[in-house]
Write a protein that holds these residues in place. Structure first.
Motif, PDB file in Angstrom:
ATOM      1  N   CYS A  88      10.987  -1.263  -2.847  1.00 56.86           N
ATOM      2  CA  CYS A  88       9.953  -0.250  -2.606  1.00 56.86           C
ATOM      3  C   CYS A  88       9.269  -0.440  -1.251  1.00 56.86           C
ATOM      4  N   ALA A  89       9.088   0.669  -0.553  1.00 58.50           N
ATOM      5  CA  ALA A  89       8.218   0.685   0.633  1.00 58.50           C
ATOM      6  C   ALA A  89       7.118   1.684   0.339  1.00 58.50           C
ATOM      7  N   SER A  90       5.921   1.453   0.902  1.00 54.83           N
ATOM      8  CA  SER A  90       4.885   2.473   0.766  1.00 54.83           C
ATOM      9  C   SER A  90       4.151   2.624   2.081  1.00 54.83           C
ATOM     10  N   ALA A  91       3.584   3.835   2.258  1.00 56.99           N
ATOM     11  CA  ALA A  91       2.676   4.058   3.377  1.00 56.99           C
ATOM     12  C   ALA A  91       1.445   3.182   3.169  1.00 56.99           C
ATOM     13  N   VAL A  92       0.667   2.969   4.222  1.00 59.41           N
ATOM     14  CA  VAL A  92      -0.577   2.202   4.118  1.00 59.41           C
ATOM     15  C   VAL A  92      -1.618   3.036   3.390  1.00 59.41           C
ATOM     16  N   PRO A  93      -2.581   2.396   2.722  1.00 62.64           N
ATOM     17  CA  PRO A  93      -2.633   0.982   2.373  1.00 62.64           C
ATOM     18  C   PRO A  93      -1.867   0.727   1.077  1.00 62.64           C
ATOM     19  N   MET A  94      -1.432  -0.533   0.888  1.00 62.01           N
ATOM     20  CA  MET A  94      -0.693  -0.868  -0.340  1.00 62.01           C
ATOM     21  C   MET A  94      -1.548  -0.562  -1.564  1.00 62.01           C
ATOM     22  N   ALA A  95      -2.860  -0.864  -1.486  1.00 59.37           N
ATOM     23  CA  ALA A  95      -3.777  -0.635  -2.610  1.00 59.37           C
ATOM     24  C   ALA A  95      -5.196  -0.658  -2.063  1.00 59.37           C
ATOM     25  N   THR A  96      -6.164  -0.338  -2.913  1.00 58.76           N
ATOM     26  CA  THR A  96      -7.560  -0.314  -2.444  1.00 58.76           C
ATOM     27  C   THR A  96      -8.491  -1.170  -3.306  1.00 58.76           C
ATOM     28  N   THR A  97      -7.920  -2.027  -4.177  1.00 60.28           N
ATOM     29  CA  THR A  97      -8.765  -2.997  -4.894  1.00 60.28           C
ATOM     30  C   THR A  97      -8.092  -4.366  -4.837  1.00 60.28           C
ATOM     31  N   LEU A  98      -8.909  -5.422  -4.876  1.00 60.38           N
ATOM     32  CA  LEU A  98      -8.351  -6.778  -4.842  1.00 60.38           C
ATOM     33  C   LEU A  98      -7.524  -7.032  -6.095  1.00 60.38           C
ATOM     34  N   GLU A  99      -7.935  -6.453  -7.230  1.00 58.26           N
ATOM     35  CA  GLU A  99      -7.195  -6.630  -8.486  1.00 58.26           C
ATOM     36  C   GLU A  99      -5.774  -6.067  -8.339  1.00 58.26           C
ATOM     37  N   TRP A 334      -3.450  -8.181   5.297  1.00 58.15           N
ATOM     38  CA  TRP A 334      -3.907  -7.236   6.322  1.00 58.15           C
ATOM     39  C   TRP A 334      -4.840  -6.171   5.760  1.00 58.15           C
ATOM     40  N   THR A 335      -4.813  -5.946   4.445  1.00 57.57           N
ATOM     41  CA  THR A 335      -5.580  -4.842   3.854  1.00 57.57           C
ATOM     42  C   THR A 335      -6.866  -5.304   3.185  1.00 57.57           C
ATOM     43  N   ALA A 336      -6.807  -6.470   2.496  1.00 60.31           N
ATOM     44  CA  ALA A 336      -7.975  -6.961   1.756  1.00 60.31           C
ATOM     45  C   ALA A 336      -9.211  -7.144   2.644  1.00 60.31           C
ATOM     46  N   PRO A 337      -9.080  -7.548   3.917  1.00 59.20           N
ATOM     47  CA  PRO A 337     -10.286  -7.691   4.736  1.00 59.20           C
ATOM     48  C   PRO A 337     -11.107  -6.405   4.803  1.00 59.20           C
TER      49      PRO A 337
END
Ligand SMILES: NC(=O)c1ccc[n+]([C@@H]2O[C@H](COP(=O)([O-])OP(=O)(O)OC[C@H]3O[C@@H](n4cnc5c(N)ncnc54)[C@H](O)[C@@H]3O)[C@@H](O)[C@H]2O)c1
Length: 360
Positions: A88-99, A334-337
């Motif tokens: 699987c590839a996805s556009a950014v962001p992978m997700a929007t919660t730390l969980e 790269w996203t969690a920050p």
């Protein structure tokens, strides 16, 4: 290998690139908007179309899926694809919660299938140039970073309303983390301009602009200073990064499309205050030579010519049975920050520690 492209807004740009890749056989497309699917199928001569991701995954014989659906679907659809046994590839962001980051890393490692976040910023011609300056010693030792993503989202699809700008931080932050080869340790962020009632979305609160200082991990005390803005800022589009070293620097232009500025510090002349700095305009050429020949014609395209590089890296990582450059842990790193930065802004700028996602 056979690939399914899901979401045909931005996703439509990727269809011909997969079709041209020498390692890709069939390309299927999916969009819940039938008219969009029909248009792209006719334009690209595609026979395999599906009305939903469920239908596509229920069909046998496809090796990989590239998701370009709205952000709120990413986490759940990545899990769905990995659980179906596909890469699987996805556009950014992978997700929007730390969980969700934790759940996705666990799912990816359990499934033993590749996941790649398709981060355009680290495959842009500007990034290739910055990396060349760093590797050739022209920047000296890295000392500071800046990043900006200023974009007016009024009139965008309704789901963008009130979107926390820092939840989309990767384009402005990932070049710094990739160049310094490190992660963010902690962040302090302030919100600027509380959202007016017509801009508030499902989150119910937030800011038009968020300005963060990211403290990078390592002994060098490096900082990335990033401004993200999606609403209430009377300024034209800007999406880029600047990198500074103790011998030179590369700065993003004030206006999109203008030349980057390259700086190099000159020797101190006796009796003079301050070292002189040489400045030149640069228009980076990119790195089409890294692409298979049939993909090179796409290297003039949007987002710094990054799209064919992203496709090539995703496909090559599967063919070569190795992790892609922006795997699930790197994507979280790269996203969690940005998730933590938005939390900091909602709490008046308190310092927030960013989780360590381990090997990148
Ligand atoms: N530089 C970049 O990396 C970059 C640039 C633009 C967009 N993006 C990302 O790409 C994604 C798509 O952006 P966009 O501007 O094309 O969005 P969009 O809303 O304009 O288009 C999304 C498409 O997906 C379809 N869709 C919606 N829900 C679906 C579902 N559940 N299953 C299948 N199809 C579905 C819609 O009908 C639409 O055609 C977003 O995540 C966005 O953040 C990244």
């Amino acid at each position: 290998m056979d690939v399914i492209v899901v979401g045909l807004g931005f996703g439509a740009d990727f269809v011909p690139i997969y079709q041209a890749h020498p390692e890709v056989g069939r390309v299927a497309i999916v969009d819940t908007d039938l008219a969009r699917t029909t248009t792209v199928a006719q334009r690209r001569g595609i026979r395999d179309t599906f009305p939903t991701l469920d239908d596509a995954l229920a069909s046998s014989g496809w090796d990989a899926v590239h998701l370009l659906t709205p952000v709120r679907f990413h986490a759940e659809q990545v899990l769905q694809v990995l659980r179906s046994g596909r890469h699987c590839a996805s556009a950014v962001p992978m997700a929007t919660t730390l969980e969700d980051f934790d759940a996705l890393i666990t799912a990816q490692e359990g499934a033993q299938r590749n996941y790649m976040m398709m981060e355009t910023a680290v495959y842009s011609r500007e990034f290739f140039h910055a990396r060349h300056l760093l590797e050739s010693g022209k920047l000296g030792r890295l000392t500071y970073f800046k990043g900006d993503h200023l974009q007016n989202l009024d009139g965008f699809p309704e789901y963008w309303r009130g979107y926390p700008p820092m939840h989309y931080v990767t384009h402005a932050l990932s070049p710094a983390l990739a160049l310094a080869d490190t992660r963010v340790e902690s962040v302090r962020c302030l919100g600027s301009s509380r959202l007016t009632p017509d801009h508030i979305g499902v989150a119910g609160e937030g800011f038009g602009t968020e300005a963060a200082l990211f403290k990078l991990s390592g002994d060098d005390d490096l900082v990335a200073n990033v401004t993200m803005s999606f609403f209430q800022l009377g300024r034209s589009y800007l999406e880029g990064f600047s990198v500074y070293g103790d011998e030179g620097a590369l700065e993003w232009p004030q206006l999109e499309g203008g030349p980057m500025k390259e700086f190099s510090l000159q020797p101190l002349i006796e009796g003079r205050r301050g070292r002189a700095v040489a400045e030149v305009d640069v228009e980076p050429a990119g790195a089409p030579e890294l692409l298979p020949e049939p993909l090179r014609r796409f290297a003039d395209g949007g987002h710094g010519g990054s799209h064919p590089h992203l496709v090539h890296e995703f496909v090559s990582s599967i063919v070569e049975n190795r992790a892609p450059r922006v795997d699930a842990r790197t994507a979280a790193t790269w996203t969690a920050p940005g998730i933590c930065a938005h939390q900091s802004a909602l709490r008046g700028g308190v310092e927030i520690q960013v989780p360590d996602y381990g090997d990148q």
